[in-house]
Design an enzyme around this catalytic site. Structure first.
Site, PDB file in Angstrom:
ATOM      1  CE1 TYR A  56      -2.762  -3.246   0.484  1.00 55.90           C
ATOM      2  CE2 TYR A  56      -3.088  -2.706   2.791  1.00 55.90           C
ATOM      3  CZ  TYR A  56      -3.296  -3.540   1.723  1.00 55.90           C
ATOM      4  OH  TYR A  56      -4.038  -4.689   1.891  1.00 55.90           O
ATOM      5  N   PRO A 203     -14.565  -7.388   2.669  1.00 55.87           N
ATOM      6  CG  PRO A 203     -14.634  -6.245   4.702  1.00 55.87           C
ATOM      7  CD  PRO A 203     -13.805  -6.416   3.461  1.00 55.87           C
TER       8      PRO A 203
END
Length: 279
Positions: A56, A203
């Protein structure tokens, strides 16, 4: 009643509903300042598990979290991932689990996060070009040296998990999994049987319109949002699931964390269970 906490590696207690930092902007400017505020607000609201990775921003995300939160409050776990590097032919990102790369990325993470030890370090991907024994052996050595507390994996199959457990104790697995995408159901089952934390990435996601309509209907009946329904379903699906929803907005963060208080009854859960057939 669904437990709101879990002990990773049997001893590291965290709140099950965590925060994924991947979406936080790291470039200088107003967006970065807002991102610092989101990270701080997450901790204010009781988040004790924050997920990041070397991938990231080539470590920029780790630096952002350190700027926002260091010195860290007691009980806060920032877990990071290594094993993806700019080592492609043209300097592009590729899976790279060579021992020297893993060691270097762990040392970089220690420096960027301003810690002496990473309590949970996850292998971002298994490198098919490097023997698994070398990859996990390196992480095991780093643990013996005190640089790592616990070792996790990401995007693995049941067979890979079994093989990995022959080399090291595996404390966590981070695979893609959500209400409508249950490809890794067998991996979740293996984690549950072994008491291994399962951190579903992505999720919350939306599929075809019929599924969206059903989730929206359940949400309306419960006075909640579809996102909250999806997260509540995960929390009730297995006691080893630790969702890490990510956002760059404080209002979405607060919405996500409120899902912990949403109770899905058997009838609602049954309707949601039928939206995607287990793998």
């Amino acid at each position: 009643m669904t437990s709101t906490t879990f002990h990773i590696g049997k001893d590291l207690r965290v709140r099950r509903l965590g925060f994924g930092a991947m979406r936080l902007p790291t470039e200088p400017g107003p967006a970065r300042e807002a991102a610092l505020g989101v990270a701080r607000r997450a901790v204010e609201l009781g988040v004790t598990l924050i997920d990041t990775a070397h991938l990231y921003g080539a470590g920029a995300n780790e630096e952002l979290l350190a700027e926002a939160l260091h010195p860290y409050p007691e009980g806060l776990l920032i877990t990071t991932k290594v094993g993806v590097a700019r080592s492609g032919p043209a300097g592009e990102w590729k899976v790279d689990g060579r021992p020297a790369v893993l060691r270097d990325q762990v040392d970089q993470a220690l420096r960027r996060l301003r810690v002496q030890r990473i309590e949970l370090l996850q292998l971002h991907r298994v490198d098919p070009e490097t023997p698994l024994a070398d990859q996990l052996g390196t992480l095991g050595e780093l643990r013996a040296e005190g640089k790592i507390g616990r070792i996790g994996l990401s995007e693995v199959t049941v067979a890979e998990l079994d093989q990995a457990r022959g080399f090291v104790d595996v404390a966590s697995v981070q695979n893609r999994y959500n209400l409508l995408d249950r490809e890794h159901e067998p991996v979740l089952a293996a984690c549950e049987a072994a008491g291994i934390a399962f951190l579903p990435w992505r999720p919350v996601t939306w599929g075809e319109s019929g599924a969206q309509a059903e989730i929206a209907a359940v949400a309306a009946e419960l006075g909640a949002t579809p996102t909250q329904v999806a997260l509540a379903w995960l929390l009730g699906r297995s006691p080893v699931i630790l969702p890490i929803p990510g956002t760059a907005r404080t209002d979405h963060l607060e919405e996500n964390l409120a899902a912990e208080g949403l109770a899905l009854g058997p009838a609602h859960r049954d309707r949601l269970d039928r939206l995607a057939a287990p793998a």
